[in-house]
Write an enzyme that holds these catalytic residues in place. Sequence first.
Site, mmCIF file in Angstrom:
data_model
loop_
_atom_site.group_PDB
_atom_site.id
_atom_site.type_symbol
_atom_site.label_atom_id
_atom_site.label_comp_id
_atom_site.label_asym_id
_atom_site.label_seq_id
_atom_site.Cartn_x
_atom_site.Cartn_y
_atom_site.Cartn_z
ATOM 1 N N GLU A 130 0.828 -1.206 0.000
ATOM 2 C CA GLU A 130 0.000 0.000 0.000
ATOM 3 C C GLU A 130 0.868 1.264 0.000
ATOM 4 O O GLU A 130 0.506 2.272 -0.601
ATOM 5 C CB GLU A 130 -0.919 0.005 1.225
ATOM 6 C CG GLU A 130 -2.048 -1.002 1.173
ATOM 7 C CD GLU A 130 -3.121 -0.618 0.162
ATOM 8 O OE1 GLU A 130 -4.193 -0.167 0.568
ATOM 9 O OE2 GLU A 130 -2.865 -0.778 -1.065
ATOM 10 N N THR A 183 -6.017 7.412 -5.183
ATOM 11 C CA THR A 183 -5.929 7.564 -3.734
ATOM 12 C C THR A 183 -5.046 8.745 -3.354
ATOM 13 O O THR A 183 -5.373 9.531 -2.449
ATOM 14 C CB THR A 183 -5.384 6.283 -3.090
ATOM 15 O OG1 THR A 183 -6.250 5.193 -3.409
ATOM 16 C CG2 THR A 183 -5.294 6.426 -1.588
#
Length: 310
Positions: A130, A183
């Site tokens: 991530e 994101t």
Amino acid sequence: MKQVTAFAPATVANVSCGFDILGFAIDELGDRVRINLSDNGELKVKEITGDDGRLPVEVDKNTCSVAIQAMLDALGIKQGMDIHLYKGLPLGSGMGSSAASAAAALVAANELLGKPFEKKDLVPFAMEAERIACGAAHADNVAPSILGGFVLIRGYDPLDVVKLPVPDGLYCTLVHPHLELKTADSRSVLRQRISLKESVVQSGNIAGLIAGLFQSDFELISRSLKDVIAEPSRALLIPGFYELREAIRSIGALGSGISGSGPTIFILSKGKDIALKASQESEKVFEKIGLGVDIYVSEVNDRGAYLQTP
């Protein structure tokens, strides 16, 4: 065993008030990863499908290989693996696309290595993926994708992951508008400071939501689905967000919010019938504004990532 395939589900992170600390898994929708052991001692991303050629194949940039390398480093070993990624999730969707890829890769690789880690111990390796994908090693997508169910990230230093109970009959409607919201871009609009009043409101809603899950109190869950920190900034990036929220009030849905960083919107409902009505109302809203959507209705998936038989 020389070859294993694993599936990891889509996830809803933040869940309104639980920014970076709450998430839950969705049923059936997700990514698959097949891994073959090789004798050359190298990790290689051999194949990616479903991404229109947009994902990197470099091992230091792909979430599957980054996660596996973190696991191999923790074990202090080298092992050659060929990675085949089959994307079932759209990129930049707010449904944990990068997390699902990493989760599936780790479950498959862990199996091939003889299961040196329990499922919960795979979460830190997925967090490293991530970090590569969006610049932040958060766990609210990867933890529910690996473990399933509703998950609380109580703390990050050290990592403390807690599975929460899921009331019977809790359904989720996912509404994915046909647009991409990265994101990193979505995080860039967040305020760096909040007021004491906002902190108190947010804390009360987080506590209320968790208490509602434990007590199967759907009314308390509904009252707690309010975000005063991230949503006000991010909702401006999602066409139809407030129109959809208004539309579902009359059908008895518990509430709605931004799934992860968006643009996907989640709607929680008590029972499948209301969840299906929420999907119908969602179609009407986005048809009116002229934006295509994909809609999924699912119970909370308590299984998480798992091996698939050939």
